[in-house]
Structures are given as C-alpha cells and as structure tokens.
Design a protein around this motif. Sequence first.
Motif, PDB file in Angstrom:
ATOM      1  N   GLU A 435       0.984  -1.366   0.106  1.00 51.99           N
ATOM      2  CA  GLU A 435       0.146   0.102  -0.110  1.00 51.99           C
ATOM      3  C   GLU A 435       0.743   1.248  -0.554  1.00 51.99           C
ATOM      4  O   GLU A 435       0.802   2.317  -0.643  1.00 51.99           O
ATOM      5  CB  GLU A 435      -1.097  -0.264   1.300  1.00 51.99           C
ATOM      6  CG  GLU A 435      -1.873   0.966   1.056  1.00 51.99           C
ATOM      7  CD  GLU A 435      -3.202   0.881   2.378  1.00 51.99           C
ATOM      8  OE1 GLU A 435      -3.575   1.986   3.248  1.00 51.99           O
ATOM      9  OE2 GLU A 435      -2.596   0.553   3.041  1.00 51.99           O
ATOM     10  N   ARG A 436       1.896   1.483   0.726  1.00 53.71           N
ATOM     11  CA  ARG A 436       2.853   2.360   0.507  1.00 53.71           C
ATOM     12  C   ARG A 436       3.280   2.370  -0.621  1.00 53.71           C
ATOM     13  O   ARG A 436       3.844   3.958  -1.180  1.00 53.71           O
ATOM     14  CB  ARG A 436       4.307   2.172   2.200  1.00 53.71           C
ATOM     15  CG  ARG A 436       3.511   2.276   2.758  1.00 53.71           C
ATOM     16  CD  ARG A 436       4.510   1.978   4.258  1.00 53.71           C
ATOM     17  NE  ARG A 436       4.801   2.505   5.700  1.00 53.71           N
ATOM     18  CZ  ARG A 436       5.194   2.452   6.509  1.00 53.71           C
ATOM     19  NH1 ARG A 436       6.220   1.650   6.424  1.00 53.71           N
ATOM     20  NH2 ARG A 436       4.852   2.766   7.271  1.00 53.71           N
ATOM     21  N   LEU A 437       4.076   1.721  -1.213  1.00 56.76           N
ATOM     22  CA  LEU A 437       4.484   1.956  -2.525  1.00 56.76           C
ATOM     23  C   LEU A 437       3.504   2.615  -3.364  1.00 56.76           C
ATOM     24  O   LEU A 437       4.192   2.768  -4.509  1.00 56.76           O
ATOM     25  CB  LEU A 437       4.771   0.607  -3.454  1.00 56.76           C
ATOM     26  CG  LEU A 437       6.469  -0.749  -2.448  1.00 56.76           C
ATOM     27  CD1 LEU A 437       6.371  -1.860  -2.832  1.00 56.76           C
ATOM     28  CD2 LEU A 437       7.691   0.852  -3.188  1.00 56.76           C
ATOM     29  N   SER A 438       2.137   1.815  -3.396  1.00 61.86           N
ATOM     30  CA  SER A 438       1.215   2.450  -4.292  1.00 61.86           C
ATOM     31  C   SER A 438       0.746   4.220  -4.115  1.00 61.86           C
ATOM     32  O   SER A 438       0.695   4.375  -5.071  1.00 61.86           O
ATOM     33  CB  SER A 438       0.151   1.489  -3.988  1.00 61.86           C
ATOM     34  OG  SER A 438      -0.067   1.878  -3.051  1.00 61.86           O
ATOM     35  N   ASN A 439       1.049   4.723  -2.774  1.00 65.35           N
ATOM     36  CA  ASN A 439       1.034   5.860  -3.114  1.00 65.35           C
ATOM     37  C   ASN A 439       1.454   6.946  -2.807  1.00 65.35           C
ATOM     38  O   ASN A 439       2.382   7.837  -2.282  1.00 65.35           O
ATOM     39  CB  ASN A 439       0.598   5.931  -1.405  1.00 65.35           C
ATOM     40  CG  ASN A 439      -1.313   4.993  -1.199  1.00 65.35           C
ATOM     41  OD1 ASN A 439      -1.834   5.039  -2.000  1.00 65.35           O
ATOM     42  ND2 ASN A 439      -1.613   4.638  -0.473  1.00 65.35           N
ATOM     43  N   ALA A 440       3.041   5.841  -2.337  1.00 65.16           N
ATOM     44  CA  ALA A 440       4.869   6.734  -2.558  1.00 65.16           C
ATOM     45  C   ALA A 440       5.824   7.084  -3.763  1.00 65.16           C
ATOM     46  O   ALA A 440       6.419   6.613  -4.231  1.00 65.16           O
ATOM     47  CB  ALA A 440       5.839   5.801  -1.957  1.00 65.16           C
TER      48      ALA A 440
END
Length: 480
Positions: A435-440
């Motif tokens: 989720e962090r990778l997709s939002n970062a």
Amino acid sequence: MSDLPKSWSEVPLANLSNKIGSGSTPTGGKTAYKEAGVPLIRSMNIHFSGFTDKGLAYLDEGQARKLDSVTVLPGDVLLNITGASIGRVTIAPTRMNGARVNQHVAIIRLADGLESAFVSGYLSSPQMQRIIGQENYGVTRQALTKYMIEGFRIPTPPLPEQRRIVAKIDSVSAKSRRARHHLDHIPRLVEKYKQAILAAAFRGDLTQAWRKTTASGAPSLVPLSKMCVSITDGDHQAPPRAETGVPFITISAMNDGKIDLRKATRFVPRSYFDSLKPARRPSGGDVLYSVTGSFGIPALVDFDQPFVFQRHIAILKPDNRKVDVAFLFRLLAAPQMLDQARSVATGTAQLTVPLSGLREFLLPFPALDEQREVVRVIENAFAWIDRLASETTNARKLIDHLDQTILAKAFRGQLVPQDPNDEPASVLLERIRAERLSNARTPKERKKRTLAGPTPSSSRERKSTASSKSSVPKRRARKR
C-alpha cells in the motif's frame, strides 16, 4: 527476538507507521497560550496511566496553523521524547482530535491493521523503557530523535492476536488498579489507627483492665508543667554561622516525629551551644514540641549528640522521678493534645502555641508503673500496625512486578494462545508495504503519467486529447 511465535514478525517502527513527528515551540513561547482554542499537547499531559487534560495549553488559529503537520488524530500514539518524562506513552483520546503537539511530544500514527494500544503497551514495557533509556542522547537533557524512534524494533503479532493481548492486559491492569486503590488507603488507615490508640491511651482505656487488677483508680489530669523540670523554647536570636560544628535544625527535621540531624540547615559554633542555658540545650531523654506554623509535633531526643534550634521549637525536660519520657512523648501526640494546642494558638499569618499555654496542657498522670504499661501497650500496637504498613509496601511492589511480568510475557507471545487460523503478521506487513509503494510515487513519476495521459481508444478521444493539449499555453517553468 528469535523466540517469537512463528506467526509473529519483528520490524522497525518505521515499517508500521504512516507518520512519526514532533512539533515546535509556538512563536512567543508560553505567551502564545490562550484560555481556549486549539489544544496543544505537552509532556505533562502524557502518563503511562493515560492522557490527562491537566496543564493542557491552547493556541489561536494562527499559531495552530503553523503546527498543522503535527495535527493529532484519535488513536495516535503519543510519546514523550525529552526530559525527565522521556518514554512516557499513551494514546490520544477522541476529545483531542485536531490538537497539536509541541517539540517534547512525538506523534506515532500507525498503519491500518495495527492496534494503537498494542504498540503503546510495548513502548511502555520494561524492555522497551530500558532501550529508550539507553538510546536517548543529550548531556543536560535527554532526548529521542525521529531516527531513533523509527528504529525501535516492534514484535508484531497478527491483528486478532494483538486485540486479544490488549484485552488481556486491560483486564489484568484493571485488577491491579483496584488493588493499588485499596492499598493506597492503608497509609491513611495506619495513621488513623495510631491516632485512635493514642486517644484511647489518653482516656485511660488501654490500661483499664490493668487498673482493675491493681486496684488503681482512674488517673487525673494535671498540667504539663507538673510533669517537667522545665519547658522553654529555642533561642530567639539568630545564632552565628559556622562551616562545621553543631547542627542547627528547623521543624522540617522533626516533622515525622523523629529527629533527623541530616536535615540540619547549617551549623553553629560549639561555643554558641555551650553558651546556651541548660534548659535550652537538648540531651537524651528530652522531648521537643513544635509550637509555630506546623505546631503540635512531638519528637523524642533519643541520642546525646548536641544540636540547636530556635523559638519555633519548644524543649521539655521531664521530671524522671514522676514521668516516663516515652509516656510523655506518646501522649503529646494524642489527638486530645492537638485539640488543646489549637485552642491556645495565637496569631493570624502563622499560628503559634505560646509557652504559657503549652505549660497548662492537661495530661493524664497515672503512677509510673501504669505509665510504663501504657507505653508497652502502645508500642506493641504500633509494632503490629507498622508490620501491616510494611506488608502493604511489599504488596505494592509485588503488584508493580506482576504488571511488568505481564507486559514482558505479552510481547513474547506468552500471554494469550496463538490461533493457527490467524493471518500471519508477515502477510499484514507485506500488505502495508504494498500500500505504501502504491501511494509513494515520486513527483517525477506522477508528472510523467499525467503528461502521457490515458491511451486513446478512438479517433474521437485522440482528437479531444490533441485539442486539449493545444489549448494549454507553453510557459517557462519558474524556478522555486
């Protein structure tokens, strides 16, 4: 932690949080605080036992906007990161939604799938508090940096197990709080019981049965002056100072009923002590009695080391042919005696028991053998009460140790059983990472995707896209 259950993982706190940050001092410091407005959370509001509104500061909207980056949400973990209260941790309550924090408090906002109470509990555990104590830096003031906090390694169980652990800790903690509440009443009860015994001694109730066996009548009340060789007070003039010599004490050195020369405020020359009248020089077997301010406190002089005091303390030299000094000391502490002291005290700003009133205090005056019997009964009763107080202190320590043991077991996976049907923590952590990778996405990646736009699927879409591009004027990017 290699001994963690298989379904657990141990990762840095940075892998579990969406935000870690602290605030700053408002412009103007304390002068910026208002009676109302946006709450500003400070270290004094954070305790292991929970959040307290006591000492809460407030900011106006302008000052609060400067701290928008540290806006508190309910469920945030709040950690004190500086000073004597470093390491204290709690959870932001719902009523603090929208509050800000200053530079002494860090916000730890956890990712979805993590229980704030679990992480807060681990940060407050003995093993984590030891780490916090070791890792902080600073010579005159302890402090934790964001880098240090991000590096804290957190043992992480599956979410359902986190909730079971939190529920178990809450249940045990509630029982501990009730036990502490009951134990906290014991010191007051101890003092109450001692006062009741002294009151009974004053009335003659303690030795009533003894008098029947000795055919002795009830003792009469006589003035204190009849029981003493002299009753006076300390010197009314300030004594000279010395680097070493005879200790000079104030009431604070005897306010618990015992004389502690370690609490002497300074020294006087031995020559000054020798120049005092014998009635003003304390010696073993005398009784001191506070007469100014905190009046009504007796203390037995049970040593022969010289010391001095001033007029705030009276000195009684008992007539050893008539009175047992321990009897006199104990009865001077009876509630009936304090009532007499209050009745004769004079003054407004600072009440004082005059020596003339002290000399007329009325005490029971039985024969010496009964006085000694009264002392024996009092000492036996006090010894039993003191044992009770000591056991209370030990019980309190055991409760504290039990709480620490519970926390230690909880974060080793030994407090509640594991459920094989729980999703392993590794899956939860991978989901948080994805989720962090997709939002970062980096700004460059977002700009590239925006300029490229969607792939046209028809001639109408291609024409619309070309038209929209041609309508955007070309401008040189301004340097920022």
